[in-house]
Design an enzyme around this catalytic site. Structure first.
Site, short mmCIF file in Angstrom:
data_model
loop_
_atom_site.label_atom_id
_atom_site.label_comp_id
_atom_site.label_asym_id
_atom_site.label_seq_id
_atom_site.Cartn_x
_atom_site.Cartn_y
_atom_site.Cartn_z
N PHE A 154 37.04 12.06 40.57
CA PHE A 154 35.80 12.54 39.93
C PHE A 154 36.17 13.74 39.07
O PHE A 154 36.74 14.71 39.59
CB PHE A 154 34.87 12.95 41.07
CG PHE A 154 33.47 13.31 40.72
CD1 PHE A 154 32.53 12.33 40.41
CD2 PHE A 154 33.03 14.63 40.80
CE1 PHE A 154 31.21 12.65 40.17
CE2 PHE A 154 31.71 14.96 40.55
CZ PHE A 154 30.80 13.97 40.24
N ALA A 155 35.87 13.70 37.79
CA ALA A 155 36.30 14.79 36.91
C ALA A 155 35.09 15.45 36.24
O ALA A 155 34.62 14.99 35.19
CB ALA A 155 37.29 14.27 35.87
N ARG A 202 28.66 15.69 49.31
CA ARG A 202 28.59 16.91 50.14
C ARG A 202 28.45 16.58 51.63
O ARG A 202 28.90 17.34 52.49
CB ARG A 202 27.43 17.79 49.65
CG ARG A 202 27.76 18.43 48.32
CD ARG A 202 26.57 18.98 47.56
NE ARG A 202 27.02 19.48 46.25
CZ ARG A 202 26.21 19.83 45.27
NH1 ARG A 202 24.90 19.73 45.41
NH2 ARG A 202 26.71 20.27 44.12
N GLU A 260 33.04 20.55 45.86
CA GLU A 260 31.78 19.77 45.82
C GLU A 260 30.56 20.70 45.80
O GLU A 260 29.52 20.40 46.38
CB GLU A 260 31.72 18.75 46.96
CG GLU A 260 32.90 17.79 46.88
CD GLU A 260 32.59 16.32 46.96
OE1 GLU A 260 31.40 15.97 46.96
OE2 GLU A 260 33.54 15.53 47.00
N GLY A 261 30.72 21.83 45.13
CA GLY A 261 29.67 22.84 45.05
C GLY A 261 29.91 23.89 46.12
O GLY A 261 29.90 23.58 47.31
N GLN A 288 35.43 36.23 80.42
CA GLN A 288 34.12 35.72 80.03
C GLN A 288 33.88 35.81 78.51
O GLN A 288 33.24 34.96 77.92
CB GLN A 288 33.07 36.54 80.76
CG GLN A 288 31.79 35.78 81.00
CD GLN A 288 30.84 36.55 81.85
OE1 GLN A 288 30.64 37.75 81.64
NE2 GLN A 288 30.24 35.90 82.80
N SER A 308 30.61 26.18 38.94
CA SER A 308 29.29 26.18 39.59
C SER A 308 28.20 25.74 38.63
O SER A 308 27.27 25.03 39.00
CB SER A 308 28.97 27.57 40.13
OG SER A 308 29.75 27.81 41.29
#
Ligand code: CAA
Length: 366
Positions: free
Chosen positions: A116-117, A236, A349-350, A270, A125
């Site tokens: 995917f380009a 996503r 992917e964002g 703990q 963004s």
């Protein structure tokens, strides 16, 4: 909505786990062998309908696959996720009959690798700011421009490339094209030197007077941005699954270390138990968000908000789990690998900042 995995999902999950743990090999190169083995088992086209050479499994089954693969090898995980959700789905959803006939069988069987380009130096963004130009010429288009950080760059056989054919029209002036690796004028740069995901190839992709025939335009002129955004909704969820796999890798590894310590009579305290319990709780929450987004996608519903929430939750957890597990166990080889691999999941992917914008915008619309 049923959020419990069905008997079929559980059976597939077991099968994927066995494949990832027993059949995948780790080396320091592009994991071609893993991909070939995955292709033979039908894993490169799991959610593609049988008529196009896929397995016809639902989207949730595909998500379980990416989770299991990424738990063992996050590089193979991202290559398979990109290949399927933004590498093959463009054809399934937007390809015409001839395009599907020509490429989809090859992609679904794993004979062809998809990529995917979209991203460019000035349009990461803000994807709508992309500057790669597509000029209409006789019989097709001439494309000129440069894409960045392309997963499987140089290795993939088919790229869905986004280019601008109208300077004035903003996000409505972008068109999608199917570009074959062997096209004259398509030049992949050297693989980027990255902190993690070292087996996956990430390169620049230059297009110099690249001719794309009209038959390889995907969808109508000007539809490219919406095509990219709708594909990224599904993509996503795949990256969220990669985050789940990585988070589980860190948590499982650390739990095993603590189990071993207890067996040897070493007190673990703990505070450590609280940290592990918090991580395990967040993991279950991230799984529910991711599986819910996958179910919505399978139902064909718009799932932008749910996909973004899943990506934020699962990939922030992958990073956080690696850091906290390193605090507990030390910076050994396994945990440092998970740490270095997890960072990219918050970015590609964002970025998770972009995911928060998507969530907030959808909230305001509701
Ligand atoms: N589905 C369908 N259509 C959508 C959509 C979606 N999910 N999201 C937006 N659209 C439509 C809108 O409805 C709008 O349509 P109209 O023109 O008809 O009104 C149009 O697209 C423009 O939408 P916006 O105004 O919301 O667009 P924007 O410019 O404000 O951008 C953004 C929104 C969310 C910030 C977007 O730019 C974005 O997602 N940026 C991140 C880019 C990204 O994810 N890149 C990933 C690169 S690929 C990768 O990383 C793969 C890899 O290799 C690992």
């Amino acid at each position: 909505m049923k959020l419990v995995l069905s008997a079929h999902h559980l059976e597939k999950q077991k099968e994927f786990r066995h494949f990832a743990e027993e059949e995948m090999n780790g080396n320091d190169q592009f994991p071609r062998k893993n991909l070939l083995k995955a292709g033979k088992r039908g894993y490169m086209g799991l959610p593609i309908p049988v008529e196009f050479g896929g397995q016809g499994e639902d989207f949730l089954t595909y998500i379980l696959l990416i989770e299991e693969i990424s738990r063992v090898c996050a590089s193979t995980g991202v290559i398979m996720a990109v290949h399927t959700s933004v590498g093959s789905f463009p054809l399934l959803y937007y390809g015409n009959h001839e395009q599907k006939e020509k490429y989809l069988n090859g992609l679904a069987s794993g004979k062809l690798l998809g990529a995917f380009a979209l991203t460019e130096a000035g349009a990461g963004s803000d994807a709508a700011a992309l500057m790669t130009r597509a000029a209409a010429v006789e019989g097709g288009y001439r494309i000129n421009g440069c894409k960045l950080f392309i997963t499987s760059g140089g290795e993939a056989d088919i790229y869905t490339v986004f280019a601008r054919d109208d300077k004035e029209a903003g996000s409505r002036g972008i068109t999608a094209f199917l570009v074959e690796k062997k096209s004259a004028g398509l030049i992949a740069g050297k693989p980027e030197k990255k902190m993690g995901l070292k087996l996956s190839s990430t390169t620049e992709l230059r297009m110099e007077n690249l001719f794309v025939p009209l038959s390889n335009r995907l969808g109508a002129e000007g539809e490219g941005f919406k095509i990219a955004m709708s594909l990224l909704d599904g993509g996503r969820i795949g990256i969220a699954a990669q985050g789940l796999g990585l988070a589980r890798a860190s948590i499982d590894y650390t739990t095993n270390c603590y189990r071993e310590k207890e067996k040897r009579g070493i007190k673990t305290g703990q505070q450590s138990a609280f940290i592990l319990a918090n991580l395990a709780t967040r993991l279950e929450a991230a799984k529910l968000l991711t599986y819910r987004a996958a179910l919505l996608k399978e139902e064909g519903k718009r799932c932008s908000k749910e996909a973004s929430m899943a990506k934020i939750c699962a990939t922030d957890l992958a990073m956080d789990a690696a850091i906290k597990c390193i605090d507990l166990c030390g910076f050994d080889n396994n945990l440092s690998q998970y740490f270095c691999d997890a960072k990219a999941t918050q970015i590609y992917e964002g970025s998770n900042q972009i995911q928060r914008i998507v969530v907030a915008r959808e909230m305001l619309k509701e």
